[in-house]
Design an enzyme around this catalytic site. Sequence first.
Site, PDB file in Angstrom:
ATOM      1  N   GLU A  12     -12.535   8.870  46.522  1.00  0.00           N
ATOM      2  CA  GLU A  12     -12.286  10.719  45.622  1.00  0.00           C
ATOM      3  C   GLU A  12     -11.513  10.323  44.904  1.00  0.00           C
ATOM      4  OE1 GLU A  12     -12.978  14.158  46.094  1.00  0.00           O
ATOM      5  OE2 GLU A  12     -11.685  13.614  44.498  1.00  0.00           O
ATOM      6  N   CYS A  20     -15.475  23.685  46.008  1.00  0.00           N
ATOM      7  CA  CYS A  20     -14.833  25.076  46.300  1.00  0.00           C
ATOM      8  C   CYS A  20     -13.349  24.973  46.587  1.00  0.00           C
ATOM      9  CB  CYS A  20     -15.787  25.110  47.968  1.00  0.00           C
ATOM     10  SG  CYS A  20     -15.513  26.278  48.827  1.00  0.00           S
ATOM     11  N   CYS A  25     -14.660  28.675  45.374  1.00  0.00           N
ATOM     12  CA  CYS A  25     -15.052  30.077  45.660  1.00  0.00           C
ATOM     13  C   CYS A  25     -12.835  30.050  46.788  1.00  0.00           C
ATOM     14  CB  CYS A  25     -15.402  29.024  47.138  1.00  0.00           C
ATOM     15  SG  CYS A  25     -16.402  28.252  47.185  1.00  0.00           S
ATOM     16  N   LYS A  28     -10.172  30.982  44.027  1.00  0.00           N
ATOM     17  CA  LYS A  28     -11.279  32.155  43.526  1.00  0.00           C
ATOM     18  C   LYS A  28     -10.777  33.810  44.150  1.00  0.00           C
ATOM     19  CE  LYS A  28     -14.641  33.524  44.769  1.00  0.00           C
ATOM     20  NZ  LYS A  28     -16.473  32.857  44.028  1.00  0.00           N
ATOM     21  N   GLY A 155     -22.773  35.619  31.695  1.00  0.00           N
ATOM     22  CA  GLY A 155     -22.842  36.698  32.670  1.00  0.00           C
ATOM     23  C   GLY A 155     -23.383  36.703  34.118  1.00  0.00           C
ATOM     24  N   TYR A 157     -22.544  34.455  37.833  1.00  0.00           N
ATOM     25  CA  TYR A 157     -21.143  34.603  39.262  1.00  0.00           C
ATOM     26  C   TYR A 157     -19.982  34.512  38.555  1.00  0.00           C
ATOM     27  CZ  TYR A 157     -24.465  33.150  42.448  1.00  0.00           C
ATOM     28  OH  TYR A 157     -25.814  33.821  43.814  1.00  0.00           O
ATOM     29  N   ILE A 158     -19.639  33.390  37.760  1.00  0.00           N
ATOM     30  CA  ILE A 158     -18.638  32.753  37.525  1.00  0.00           C
ATOM     31  C   ILE A 158     -17.640  33.565  36.416  1.00  0.00           C
ATOM     32  CG2 ILE A 158     -16.936  31.259  36.302  1.00  0.00           C
ATOM     33  CD1 ILE A 158     -18.487  28.922  37.803  1.00  0.00           C
ATOM     34  N   GLU A 161     -17.479  37.228  38.396  1.00  0.00           N
ATOM     35  CA  GLU A 161     -15.830  36.762  39.296  1.00  0.00           C
ATOM     36  C   GLU A 161     -14.722  36.799  37.907  1.00  0.00           C
ATOM     37  OE1 GLU A 161     -17.085  34.037  41.775  1.00  0.00           O
ATOM     38  OE2 GLU A 161     -18.296  35.224  43.288  1.00  0.00           O
ATOM     39  N   ARG A 178     -25.841  36.469  26.525  1.00  0.00           N
ATOM     40  CA  ARG A 178     -26.573  36.382  25.910  1.00  0.00           C
ATOM     41  C   ARG A 178     -28.032  37.531  26.493  1.00  0.00           C
ATOM     42  NH1 ARG A 178     -28.633  30.332  26.992  1.00  0.00           N
ATOM     43  NH2 ARG A 178     -29.309  30.683  28.952  1.00  0.00           N
ATOM     44  N   ARG A 184     -28.575  37.479  35.842  1.00  0.00           N
ATOM     45  CA  ARG A 184     -30.851  37.184  36.049  1.00  0.00           C
ATOM     46  C   ARG A 184     -30.431  35.985  37.218  1.00  0.00           C
ATOM     47  NH1 ARG A 184     -33.364  32.430  34.174  1.00  0.00           N
ATOM     48  NH2 ARG A 184     -31.354  31.710  33.439  1.00  0.00           N
ATOM     49  N   ASP A 283     -24.446  20.351  45.162  1.00  0.00           N
ATOM     50  CA  ASP A 283     -24.751  20.547  43.581  1.00  0.00           C
ATOM     51  C   ASP A 283     -25.436  19.482  42.688  1.00  0.00           C
ATOM     52  OD1 ASP A 283     -23.774  22.390  44.999  1.00  0.00           O
ATOM     53  OD2 ASP A 283     -21.744  23.090  43.265  1.00  0.00           O
ATOM     54  N   HIS A 416     -21.041  54.811  62.889  1.00  0.00           N
ATOM     55  CA  HIS A 416     -20.500  55.496  62.332  1.00  0.00           C
ATOM     56  C   HIS A 416     -19.186  56.134  61.979  1.00  0.00           C
ATOM     57  CE1 HIS A 416     -21.094  59.254  58.953  1.00  0.00           C
ATOM     58  NE2 HIS A 416     -20.492  59.777  60.747  1.00  0.00           N
ATOM     59  N   GLU A 421     -24.255  51.649  57.798  1.00  0.00           N
ATOM     60  CA  GLU A 421     -25.013  52.197  58.957  1.00  0.00           C
ATOM     61  C   GLU A 421     -26.169  52.502  57.570  1.00  0.00           C
ATOM     62  OE1 GLU A 421     -23.891  56.220  60.003  1.00  0.00           O
ATOM     63  OE2 GLU A 421     -22.121  56.446  58.823  1.00  0.00           O
TER      64      GLU A 421
HETATM   65  P1  NDP Z   1     -24.474  30.844  35.893  1.00  0.00           P
HETATM   66  O1  NDP Z   1     -25.776  29.350  35.897  1.00  0.00           O
HETATM   67  O2  NDP Z   1     -24.675  31.982  37.611  1.00  0.00           O
HETATM   68  O3  NDP Z   1     -24.878  31.379  35.277  1.00  0.00           O
HETATM   69  C1  NDP Z   1     -24.471  31.429  33.560  1.00  0.00           C
HETATM   70  C2  NDP Z   1     -24.194  31.967  32.491  1.00  0.00           C
HETATM   71  O4  NDP Z   1     -23.953  31.654  31.565  1.00  0.00           O
HETATM   72  C3  NDP Z   1     -25.350  33.023  32.742  1.00  0.00           C
HETATM   73  O5  NDP Z   1     -25.681  34.350  32.532  1.00  0.00           O
HETATM   74  C4  NDP Z   1     -26.518  32.286  31.073  1.00  0.00           C
HETATM   75  O6  NDP Z   1     -27.466  32.919  30.379  1.00  0.00           O
HETATM   76  C5  NDP Z   1     -25.393  32.252  30.065  1.00  0.00           C
HETATM   77  N1  NDP Z   1     -25.396  31.094  29.936  1.00  0.00           N
HETATM   78  C6  NDP Z   1     -25.733  29.798  29.735  1.00  0.00           C
HETATM   79  N2  NDP Z   1     -26.162  29.048  28.972  1.00  0.00           N
HETATM   80  C7  NDP Z   1     -25.340  29.353  27.416  1.00  0.00           C
HETATM   81  C8  NDP Z   1     -25.390  29.239  26.523  1.00  0.00           C
HETATM   82  N3  NDP Z   1     -25.715  28.238  26.239  1.00  0.00           N
HETATM   83  N4  NDP Z   1     -24.615  30.905  25.999  1.00  0.00           N
HETATM   84  C9  NDP Z   1     -24.128  31.748  26.262  1.00  0.00           C
HETATM   85  N5  NDP Z   1     -24.345  31.475  27.447  1.00  0.00           N
HETATM   86  C10 NDP Z   1     -24.987  31.367  28.465  1.00  0.00           C
HETATM   87  O7  NDP Z   1     -23.310  29.732  36.397  1.00  0.00           O
HETATM   88  P2  NDP Z   1     -21.951  30.297  37.011  1.00  0.00           P
HETATM   89  O8  NDP Z   1     -21.170  29.242  36.050  1.00  0.00           O
HETATM   90  O9  NDP Z   1     -21.595  31.388  36.864  1.00  0.00           O
HETATM   91  O10 NDP Z   1     -21.355  28.923  38.106  1.00  0.00           O
HETATM   92  C11 NDP Z   1     -22.984  28.494  38.700  1.00  0.00           C
HETATM   93  C12 NDP Z   1     -23.451  27.996  39.758  1.00  0.00           C
HETATM   94  O11 NDP Z   1     -21.542  28.080  40.969  1.00  0.00           O
HETATM   95  C13 NDP Z   1     -23.463  29.837  40.547  1.00  0.00           C
HETATM   96  O12 NDP Z   1     -25.102  29.399  39.200  1.00  0.00           O
HETATM   97  C14 NDP Z   1     -23.345  29.925  41.935  1.00  0.00           C
HETATM   98  O13 NDP Z   1     -24.610  28.480  42.390  1.00  0.00           O
HETATM   99  C15 NDP Z   1     -22.084  28.746  41.985  1.00  0.00           C
HETATM  100  N6  NDP Z   1     -20.976  30.498  42.496  1.00  0.00           N
HETATM  101  C16 NDP Z   1     -21.446  30.780  42.711  1.00  0.00           C
HETATM  102  C17 NDP Z   1     -20.267  31.275  42.955  1.00  0.00           C
HETATM  103  C18 NDP Z   1     -20.453  32.561  44.905  1.00  0.00           C
HETATM  104  O14 NDP Z   1     -21.406  31.576  45.427  1.00  0.00           O
HETATM  105  N7  NDP Z   1     -19.827  33.619  44.637  1.00  0.00           N
HETATM  106  C19 NDP Z   1     -19.585  31.709  42.426  1.00  0.00           C
HETATM  107  C20 NDP Z   1     -19.385  31.493  41.550  1.00  0.00           C
HETATM  108  C21 NDP Z   1     -20.006  29.965  41.060  1.00  0.00           C
HETATM  109  P3  NDP Z   1     -28.985  33.586  31.365  1.00  0.00           P
HETATM  110  O15 NDP Z   1     -28.482  34.534  32.552  1.00  0.00           O
HETATM  111  O16 NDP Z   1     -29.490  33.763  30.703  1.00  0.00           O
HETATM  112  O17 NDP Z   1     -29.594  32.099  31.697  1.00  0.00           O
END
Ligand code: NDP
Length: 432
Positions: A12, A20, A25, A28, A155, A157-158, A161, A178, A184, A283, A416, A421
């Site tokens: 490590e 995480c 996680c 966050k 747009g 998860y990260i 959040e 975008r 998505r 990952d 309830h 529910e």
């Molecule tokens: P995501 O893949 O979820 O989202 C990436 C976002 O960035 C999408 O909206 C994507 O658009 C956009 N994007 C990608 N490349 C570009 C670019 N070159 N220019 C502009 N926009 C771009 O990744 P995150 O970083 O949010 O999280 C990574 C992963 O970590 C997640 O997919 C998930 O697996 C994990 N995670 C899980 C969480 C949870 O369980 N609560 C919390 C945080 C992370 P488009 O939609 O058009 O592709």
Amino acid sequence: VGKLGKRVAVAEQVQVGGTCVLRGCVPKKLLVYSSEFSQSFRDAKNFGWSVDWARFDWPTLRDNVHKEVNRLSDIYSTNLNAANVEVIEDRAIVQDAHTVRLTREGRSVTAERILIAVGGHTYRPTDIKGQEYGITSTDAFLLDELPASILIAGGGYIALEFATVFAGLGVETTVIYRGERVLRGFDHEVRAHVHNEMQRAGVKIISGATIGEIAPLANGKKLASLSNSMQMEVDQVLWAVGRAPNTNGLGLENAGVVLNERGAVVVDAHSRTNVPSIFAVGDVTDRVNLTPVAIREAVAFVNTEYLDKPDAMDHADIASAVFCSPSVGAVGLSEEDARAKGHKLRIFRTTFRAMKNVFAGNEQRTLMKLVVDQNTDRVLGVHIAGQDAPEMIQLAAIAVKAGLTKAQWDATCAVHPTAAEELVLMGEPVAH
Ligand code: NDP
């Protein structure tokens, strides 16, 4: 594996715990909890409470989160110790099929099997001028001070959040995405619901645009030039545009391990690479990038390789949650994925304002949706956007994984008064 009496070492390079626990996680979720207080204070009024004196102090939260993360990391170290695992505080680089080199110590270590579990890192679009003036989610946990304004790119998860966290802490928050609707991959109605509800709650979302350039200003702020010709002056820009596997410089090519075009280690259902002695989980394999999935993959690896019980992680119907506001919980197929797979569907949907929100004068609405196969009556997907969706989806996931029918859901008596529910009270399918 250590508990099975085998000799195990973990290399490590930073601190035991992984993304995480250290920068994902766990910290966050603590920030999300903190950000929720501002809405709770507003909601409290009609319940008879007045909390007009509420003040927020970022260093207190940041430092307490840091302490908690360190406490958890120590527990992991203790557990590794108890399992007779040697922890080597060093970066390991693969030398051949059975050897890794420790970069600081300079010595080589051999093993019967090598397991690659190095995770991923936040991705930055290196082709954008001034991208280095933006921060990543890793940096966001360590900020010296809370910004007054932030622009978040992405747009997923990260992005959502952290938008929820910053907005809840009083930061003027803008998301630039975008595509047309955030999240998505999720059901289209969930995407629309979250998109609209976040905007209603005060997060500005700019769709169909990206950041073209970031320039530092003399006043310490950043000037972001957007692809739609807008310019924004903000205190911070946060890149949340995805994560990438940590295989750069790992030496996997020395052993001939095959990577895919995204740099992820290619593995089979048993997490085996093309080199018989090298395995990979989590990952770094870019399958489903969630902590519990990585853990299951690792358990399957141990069962298969050390307990003579061939085992593979089943990647179907994995529930996931997004801790934005409204939070999201989803399991199984979205409506569009189910149709694409050829299912004839009945769709059940309800939207409502939770009892607490009505009383508090909080406008946030909840969406619940069931995607049901018309022929078998099986519930193929459950999609929730609203308060406590992550808690609800964990339980709904049992029913989806078990393949229960809509009739079996309906035979379950309601609890309830709860929001959950509604999941067993959706009588009539919506017309299509
Ligand atoms: P995501 O893949 O979820 O989202 C990436 C976002 O960035 C999408 O909206 C994507 O658009 C956009 N994007 C990608 N490349 C570009 C670019 N070159 N220019 C502009 N926009 C771009 O990744 P995150 O970083 O949010 O999280 C990574 C992963 O970590 C997640 O997919 C998930 O697996 C994990 N995670 C899980 C969480 C949870 O369980 N609560 C919390 C945080 C992370 P488009 O939609 O058009 O592709």
